[in-house]
Design a protein around this motif. Structure first.
Motif, PDB file in Angstrom:
ATOM      1  N   ASP A  19       1.151-119.376  52.803  1.00  0.00           N
ATOM      2  CA  ASP A  19       1.773-119.866  53.578  1.00  0.00           C
ATOM      3  C   ASP A  19       1.334-118.975  55.034  1.00  0.00           C
ATOM      4  N   THR A  20       1.999-119.547  56.027  1.00  0.00           N
ATOM      5  CA  THR A  20       1.830-118.799  57.496  1.00  0.00           C
ATOM      6  C   THR A  20       2.141-117.483  57.352  1.00  0.00           C
ATOM      7  N   LYS A  21       3.459-117.076  56.972  1.00  0.00           N
ATOM      8  CA  LYS A  21       3.916-115.625  56.576  1.00  0.00           C
ATOM      9  C   LYS A  21       2.811-114.831  56.055  1.00  0.00           C
ATOM     10  N   GLU A  22       2.217-115.212  54.985  1.00  0.00           N
ATOM     11  CA  GLU A  22       1.205-114.460  54.315  1.00  0.00           C
ATOM     12  C   GLU A  22       0.014-114.299  55.155  1.00  0.00           C
ATOM     13  N   VAL A  23      -0.421-115.349  55.935  1.00  0.00           N
ATOM     14  CA  VAL A  23      -1.652-115.235  56.625  1.00  0.00           C
ATOM     15  C   VAL A  23      -1.479-114.329  57.855  1.00  0.00           C
ATOM     16  N   ARG A  24       0.107-114.270  58.264  1.00  0.00           N
ATOM     17  CA  ARG A  24       0.284-113.242  59.245  1.00  0.00           C
ATOM     18  C   ARG A  24       0.036-111.797  58.981  1.00  0.00           C
ATOM     19  N   ILE A  25       0.560-111.756  57.705  1.00  0.00           N
ATOM     20  CA  ILE A  25       0.479-110.265  57.149  1.00  0.00           C
ATOM     21  C   ILE A  25      -1.083-109.785  56.769  1.00  0.00           C
ATOM     22  N   LEU A  26      -1.588-110.765  56.348  1.00  0.00           N
ATOM     23  CA  LEU A  26      -3.157-110.668  56.156  1.00  0.00           C
ATOM     24  C   LEU A  26      -3.918-110.536  57.486  1.00  0.00           C
ATOM     25  N   ARG A  27      -3.627-111.032  58.309  1.00  0.00           N
ATOM     26  CA  ARG A  27      -4.264-110.795  59.826  1.00  0.00           C
ATOM     27  C   ARG A  27      -4.295-109.585  60.262  1.00  0.00           C
ATOM     28  N   GLN A  28      -2.829-109.148  60.250  1.00  0.00           N
ATOM     29  CA  GLN A  28      -2.381-108.055  60.643  1.00  0.00           C
ATOM     30  C   GLN A  28      -3.204-106.868  59.986  1.00  0.00           C
ATOM     31  N   ALA A  29      -3.304-106.855  58.492  1.00  0.00           N
ATOM     32  CA  ALA A  29      -3.811-105.985  57.801  1.00  0.00           C
ATOM     33  C   ALA A  29      -5.335-105.840  57.824  1.00  0.00           C
ATOM     34  N   PHE A  30      -6.246-106.903  57.915  1.00  0.00           N
ATOM     35  CA  PHE A  30      -7.629-106.899  58.207  1.00  0.00           C
ATOM     36  C   PHE A  30      -8.242-106.980  59.306  1.00  0.00           C
ATOM     37  N   LEU A  31      -7.478-107.786  60.575  1.00  0.00           N
ATOM     38  CA  LEU A  31      -8.220-107.913  61.621  1.00  0.00           C
ATOM     39  C   LEU A  31      -7.786-107.051  62.953  1.00  0.00           C
ATOM     40  N   ASP A  32      -6.545-106.726  62.677  1.00  0.00           N
ATOM     41  CA  ASP A  32      -5.910-105.741  63.702  1.00  0.00           C
ATOM     42  C   ASP A  32      -6.658-104.481  64.071  1.00  0.00           C
ATOM     43  N   TYR A  33      -7.646-104.073  63.111  1.00  0.00           N
ATOM     44  CA  TYR A  33      -8.252-102.910  63.183  1.00  0.00           C
ATOM     45  C   TYR A  33      -9.879-102.933  63.612  1.00  0.00           C
ATOM     46  N   ASP A  34      -9.947-104.426  64.305  1.00  0.00           N
ATOM     47  CA  ASP A  34     -11.278-104.668  64.859  1.00  0.00           C
ATOM     48  C   ASP A  34     -12.554-104.947  63.919  1.00  0.00           C
ATOM     49  N   ARG A  35     -12.533-104.239  62.901  1.00  0.00           N
ATOM     50  CA  ARG A  35     -13.505-104.625  61.789  1.00  0.00           C
ATOM     51  C   ARG A  35     -13.182-105.033  60.461  1.00  0.00           C
ATOM     52  N   ILE A  36     -13.784-105.928  59.819  1.00  0.00           N
ATOM     53  CA  ILE A  36     -13.280-106.104  58.559  1.00  0.00           C
ATOM     54  C   ILE A  36     -14.519-105.808  57.545  1.00  0.00           C
ATOM     55  N   ASP A  37     -14.244-105.182  56.602  1.00  0.00           N
ATOM     56  CA  ASP A  37     -15.513-104.494  55.452  1.00  0.00           C
ATOM     57  C   ASP A  37     -15.500-105.554  54.636  1.00  0.00           C
ATOM     58  N   ALA A  38     -16.696-105.488  54.004  1.00  0.00           N
ATOM     59  CA  ALA A  38     -17.079-106.470  52.647  1.00  0.00           C
ATOM     60  C   ALA A  38     -16.165-106.537  51.527  1.00  0.00           C
ATOM     61  N   GLU A  39     -15.560-105.468  51.318  1.00  0.00           N
ATOM     62  CA  GLU A  39     -14.365-105.678  50.264  1.00  0.00           C
ATOM     63  C   GLU A  39     -13.483-106.563  50.600  1.00  0.00           C
ATOM     64  N   GLU A  40     -12.743-106.308  51.945  1.00  0.00           N
ATOM     65  CA  GLU A  40     -11.837-107.158  52.356  1.00  0.00           C
ATOM     66  C   GLU A  40     -12.278-108.581  52.589  1.00  0.00           C
ATOM     67  N   LEU A  41     -13.484-108.885  52.782  1.00  0.00           N
ATOM     68  CA  LEU A  41     -13.970-110.063  53.048  1.00  0.00           C
ATOM     69  C   LEU A  41     -14.035-110.793  51.794  1.00  0.00           C
ATOM     70  N   VAL A  42     -14.515-110.114  50.677  1.00  0.00           N
ATOM     71  CA  VAL A  42     -14.441-110.692  49.275  1.00  0.00           C
ATOM     72  C   VAL A  42     -13.171-111.044  48.859  1.00  0.00           C
ATOM     73  N   PHE A  43     -12.168-110.359  48.952  1.00  0.00           N
ATOM     74  CA  PHE A  43     -10.787-110.279  48.707  1.00  0.00           C
ATOM     75  C   PHE A  43     -10.356-111.668  49.341  1.00  0.00           C
ATOM     76  N   LEU A  44     -10.561-112.184  50.848  1.00  0.00           N
ATOM     77  CA  LEU A  44     -10.176-113.194  51.261  1.00  0.00           C
ATOM     78  C   LEU A  44     -10.860-114.487  50.666  1.00  0.00           C
ATOM     79  N   LYS A  45     -12.152-114.344  50.240  1.00  0.00           N
ATOM     80  CA  LYS A  45     -13.052-115.515  49.630  1.00  0.00           C
ATOM     81  C   LYS A  45     -12.263-115.597  48.199  1.00  0.00           C
ATOM     82  N   GLU A  46     -12.066-114.781  47.655  1.00  0.00           N
ATOM     83  CA  GLU A  46     -11.382-114.932  46.292  1.00  0.00           C
ATOM     84  C   GLU A  46     -10.030-115.595  46.522  1.00  0.00           C
ATOM     85  N   LEU A  47      -9.182-115.219  47.435  1.00  0.00           N
ATOM     86  CA  LEU A  47      -7.918-115.905  47.734  1.00  0.00           C
ATOM     87  C   LEU A  47      -8.088-117.324  48.068  1.00  0.00           C
TER      88      LEU A  47
END
Length: 127
Positions: A19-47
């Motif tokens: 849902d939207t609340k979960e997306v907001r938390i994920l966006r803050q965790a992954f993209l607020d630091y400017d760069r996403i790494d391969a492990e985080e990207l795989v995590f999102l793909k699995e989700l």
């Protein structure tokens, strides 16, 4: 200690829907630091692959995250990145409109593309 990915995945997918609340938390965790790494990207793909459904903002987060990762390091879509994209896009045996949009945006924003990316683009977008 529990492995963070398993725990986070279980919590996010507990109801089968992202849902939207979960997306907001994920966006803050992954993209607020400017760069996403391969492990985080795989995590999102699995989700994305394991969720029964998700809101449109999750698709946007997924696309933004892939673009962030793929266009890092000078905007070159190298053979390794093209291979990862091919596997991610064809994982379910079909190419949806969001994946086509992602490839179009990557091609437009990249400073240089490899022949492997061009072949992926041809197979997925221009078939």
């Amino acid at each position: 200690m529990a492995e963070w990915k398993k725990l986070a995945k279980a919590l996010i997918l507990a109801e089968g829907h992202i849902d939207t609340k979960e997306v907001r938390i994920l966006r803050q965790a992954f993209l607020d630091y400017d760069r996403i790494d391969a492990e985080e990207l795989v995590f999102l793909k699995e989700l994305r692959n394991q969720a029964k459904s998700y809101v449109k903002p999750f698709t946007e987060l997924y696309i933004d995250s892939i673009k962030n990762y793929m266009l890092a390091e000078g905007g070159y879509l190298n053979p390794e990145k093209a291979k990862w994209l091919r596997q991610a896009i064809f994982a379910d045996g079909q190419v949806d409109e969001d994946e086509k949009r992602l490839l179009r945006e990557l091609k437009a924003e990249a400073k240089q593309i490899s022949p492997e990316f061009e072949a992926l683009y041809q197979a997925a977008v221009e078939k």
